[in-house]
Design a protein around this motif. Structure first.
Motif, short mmCIF file in Angstrom:
data_model
loop_
_atom_site.label_atom_id
_atom_site.label_comp_id
_atom_site.label_asym_id
_atom_site.label_seq_id
_atom_site.Cartn_x
_atom_site.Cartn_y
_atom_site.Cartn_z
N GLY A 254 -8.06 11.49 -17.47
CA GLY A 254 -7.24 11.48 -15.96
C GLY A 254 -7.61 10.46 -15.03
O GLY A 254 -7.07 10.67 -13.91
N VAL A 255 -8.57 9.60 -15.23
CA VAL A 255 -8.80 8.51 -14.38
C VAL A 255 -7.61 7.57 -14.03
O VAL A 255 -7.49 7.18 -13.10
CB VAL A 255 -10.23 7.89 -14.80
N ILE A 256 -7.29 7.31 -15.26
CA ILE A 256 -6.04 6.16 -15.01
C ILE A 256 -4.72 7.03 -15.69
O ILE A 256 -4.90 7.68 -16.77
CB ILE A 256 -6.26 4.81 -15.66
N PRO A 257 -3.67 6.35 -15.37
CA PRO A 257 -3.41 5.38 -14.18
C PRO A 257 -3.45 6.13 -12.92
O PRO A 257 -3.57 7.32 -12.78
CB PRO A 257 -1.86 5.28 -14.39
N PHE A 258 -3.67 5.44 -11.71
CA PHE A 258 -3.84 6.15 -10.38
C PHE A 258 -3.11 5.12 -9.52
O PHE A 258 -3.05 4.05 -9.46
CB PHE A 258 -5.09 6.15 -9.96
N GLU A 259 -2.81 5.78 -8.35
CA GLU A 259 -2.13 4.94 -7.05
C GLU A 259 -2.87 4.17 -6.54
O GLU A 259 -4.26 4.58 -6.32
CB GLU A 259 -1.29 6.20 -6.34
N PRO A 260 -2.39 3.27 -5.91
CA PRO A 260 -3.39 2.05 -5.04
C PRO A 260 -4.38 3.19 -3.93
O PRO A 260 -3.60 4.16 -3.37
CB PRO A 260 -2.50 1.24 -4.43
N LEU A 261 -5.35 2.83 -3.95
CA LEU A 261 -6.19 3.77 -2.96
C LEU A 261 -6.40 3.01 -1.80
O LEU A 261 -6.89 3.76 -0.54
CB LEU A 261 -7.68 3.43 -3.69
N SER A 262 -6.12 1.85 -1.41
CA SER A 262 -6.01 1.18 -0.28
C SER A 262 -4.91 -0.04 -0.30
O SER A 262 -4.62 -0.52 -1.40
CB SER A 262 -7.22 0.65 0.27
N LEU A 263 -4.72 -0.64 0.78
CA LEU A 263 -4.00 -1.73 0.95
C LEU A 263 -4.88 -2.81 0.33
O LEU A 263 -5.93 -2.89 0.16
CB LEU A 263 -3.12 -2.07 2.45
N ILE A 264 -4.17 -3.84 -0.18
CA ILE A 264 -4.91 -5.04 -0.64
C ILE A 264 -5.43 -5.61 0.65
O ILE A 264 -5.07 -5.75 1.67
CB ILE A 264 -3.88 -6.14 -1.21
N PHE A 265 -6.92 -5.92 0.31
CA PHE A 265 -7.78 -6.30 1.46
C PHE A 265 -7.24 -7.72 2.13
O PHE A 265 -7.18 -8.77 1.36
CB PHE A 265 -9.17 -6.45 1.10
N SER A 266 -7.02 -7.57 3.34
CA SER A 266 -6.75 -8.88 4.18
C SER A 266 -5.81 -10.06 3.58
O SER A 266 -6.11 -10.91 3.37
CB SER A 266 -7.95 -9.54 4.63
N PRO A 267 -4.63 -9.59 2.92
CA PRO A 267 -3.76 -10.66 2.09
C PRO A 267 -3.12 -11.46 3.52
O PRO A 267 -2.92 -11.10 4.58
CB PRO A 267 -2.66 -9.94 1.94
N LYS A 268 -3.18 -12.91 3.01
CA LYS A 268 -2.55 -13.60 4.08
C LYS A 268 -0.95 -13.96 3.51
O LYS A 268 -0.62 -14.08 2.55
CB LYS A 268 -3.20 -15.04 4.22
N ALA A 269 -0.14 -14.14 4.80
CA ALA A 269 1.25 -14.48 4.39
C ALA A 269 1.43 -15.84 3.72
O ALA A 269 0.74 -16.66 3.87
CB ALA A 269 1.89 -14.52 5.89
N PRO A 270 2.19 -15.58 2.54
CA PRO A 270 2.52 -16.99 1.96
C PRO A 270 2.84 -18.04 2.83
O PRO A 270 3.56 -17.89 3.88
CB PRO A 270 3.73 -16.31 1.13
N ARG A 271 2.34 -19.23 2.52
CA ARG A 271 2.66 -20.42 3.14
C ARG A 271 2.99 -21.77 2.34
O ARG A 271 2.75 -21.59 1.10
CB ARG A 271 1.67 -20.88 4.16
#
Length: 271
Positions: A254-271
């Protein structure tokens, strides 16, 4: 009618074409990428450093800023969660994970979910070495991009195709190609439940055949040569078996699958 004089340029229709080598010096290649998957030398792009303790081991994450519409599908917490449910002995000594942002050229020529290097020399933009040793790389992806595979697949490729369908990728057969429609969720599932486990499988293979025998006094150079003299297919088969067994074990518990545990760390807006 007077014939034109002798023109040596007409002697070969290959002159000025790729058959003669024209343009090969300008071929689209990835610079500074080691020819061997054993080692990799790279300067990290702008990044964040995160250190996490999982059990008794500390892992350093290098999270590169995103560009070109790409995103990191897995968070640091997601990766740590999977590692925490694997035997610590399977990833001992594996202390570096890079959430990598490749260039447009690299994504064009070398599409991959991730990879592991036994000897990764990571440096800053000034060329100073930051860390050296084994490292797993998980690649940022463009979630709206499409992948194309040939419809002619060997048994290993067909098995991989089935895994990708299980991860949630929408795959349609168009003509002689398999066309993949990805989502951030399907990429996350592939990288966490397949790629990460597969690369750890390579590390387990290395530990069992090189590191631990060396600790028992065997000759390192001989062990090293024997390891890499094995056919690549044999090494890949070992990693696939490890990943398949670990994936099934994690699913059963029952370990996987699992929902994201946090937001993706410090993503940068596409440029």
């Amino acid at each position: 009618m007077v014939r034109a004089g002798f023109n040596p340029g007409r002697r070969s229709r290959n002159i000025g074409t790729a058959r003669q080598g024209h343009g090969q010096d300008n071929s689209l290649v990835i610079p500074d990428f080691a020819a061997s998957y054993r080692t990799w030398n790279s300067r990290l792009n702008k990044h964040q450093v995160v250190r996490r303790s999982v059990g008794e081991q500390t892992i350093t994450f290098f999270v590169e800023d995103n560009t070109g519409g790409c995103q990191h599908a897995c968070s640091v917490d997601d990766v740590c969660h999977v590692l925490s449910h694997l035997p610590p002995a399977d990833w001992e000594g594996l202390e570096t994970i890079v959430l990598r942002q490749s260039t447009k050229k690299q994504r064009l020529l070398d599409k991959t979910w991730g990879r592991m290097f036994y000897f990764a020399d990571l440096g800053d933009q000034r060329g100073r070495s930051i860390t050296f040793g084994p490292a797993i790389f998980l690649e940022a992806t463009d979630p709206i991009a499409k992948l194309n595979w040939s419809s002619s697949l060997d048994p290993d490729d067909q098995a991989e195709l089935n895994r990708l369908k299980e991860d949630g990728h929408i795959i349609e057969k168009v003509g002689r190609r398999h066309v993949f429609q990805m989502t951030l969720a399907s990429v996350r599932a592939t990288q966490l439940y397949s790629t990460l486990l597969h690369e750890i499988g390579h590390w387990v293979d290395w530990l069992e055949r090189v590191e631990r025998p060396r600790d028992q006094g065997e000759d390192y150079d001989a062990l090293y040569d024997a390891f890499f003299n094995r056919p690549k297919a044999e090494r890949e088969a070992f990693a696939h078996r490890y990943a398949d067994l670990a994936r099934e074990r994690l699913k059963q518990s029952g370990v996987i699958p699992f929902e994201p545990l946090s937001l993706i760390f410090s993503p940068k807006a596409p440029r």
